[in-house]
Design a protein around this motif. Structure first.
Motif: not given
Length: 222
Positions: A19-27, A35-40, A50-53, A156-161
């Motif tokens: 599934x494509x995701x264009x990241x125009x707001x790279x930090x 990853x954080x934004x998608x999971x939240x 679920x995965x993000x590559x 993982x996102x909530x407790x560590x990332x």
């Protein structure tokens, strides 16, 4: 299974597998911010895995086979999304990597390439309640190239990332040169105000290996 694949330029979209995701707001966190934004936002909900590559998935699967022997990708399997998903369904682990690595300590090993890496890692983990000490991990994940059960990924996102990123926001020393041997793309140099890669993405990319180790996740590797 839902896998999101990040790209930055339209020329990269044609070669994507997921599934494509264009990241125009790279930090400075690169894929980890996505990853954080998608999971939240709940994008993982309703899926078994679920995965993000990144858009470089296929090329990195190949060139990591030529890394130093201690950390190289040992998998010789031809990659296809269908074959990966079939193996995932057959094994049904908590998490599955797109690569296979020997057991090693990816945190201490990173000191060879990124000066002070393990010191920064320890500070971050201590700040969020983990007592990291050097250890060999049976299961190692690089580049965020893994899928995990949706509930595991959320934890993982909530407790560590997310908590780790909050700590890293207050660590200006991470904006130093990480010694990554490639310059930042020009548009990111302008955005970040530096010509080199900072430490943030390389630290974040090693968090899940530690999370899997601490929580004794059942893991598989393609």
């Amino acid at each position: 299974m839902k896998v999101v694949q990040i790209y930055f330029d339209d020329s990269q979209r044609a070669g994507l597998d997921y599934v494509p995701f264009r990241n125009d707001e790279c930090t400075v966190y690169f894929e980890s911010s996505v990853i954080r934004g998608l999971v939240e936002a709940g994008e993982h909900a309703g899926h078994d895995y679920f995965g993000v590559v990144s858009h470089q998935l296929r090329s990195k699967l190949e060139y990591t086979r030529h890394w130093l022997p201690e950390i190289a990708n040992l998998s010789t399997r031809p990659f296809s999304p269908e074959a990966f998903q079939a193996e995932l369904q057959r094994l049904a682990p908590d998490a599955m990597s797109f690569q296979t690595h020997r057991a090693h300590d990816p945190i201490s090993f990173a000191d060879r390439f990124h000066p002070g890496f393990s010191r920064y890692f320890r500070h971050i983990m201590t700040a969020i309640g983990y007592r990291w000490t050097p250890a060999v991990f049976e299961h190692v994940f690089y580049f965020n190239y893994f899928v995990a059960k949706a509930a595991t990924y959320e934890r993982y996102v909530a407790e560590m990332l997310a908590p780790a990123m909050a700590v890293m926001d207050e660590m200006p020393e991470l904006m130093q040169d990480s010694r990554y041997p490639h310059p930042l793309p020009p548009h990111l140099q302008a955005r970040f105000g530096i010509p080199f890669y900072p430490y943030h993405p390389f630290l974040c990319e090693r968090f899940f290996s530690y999370f899997a180790h601490v929580h004794r996740l059942s893991c598989a590797h393609y």
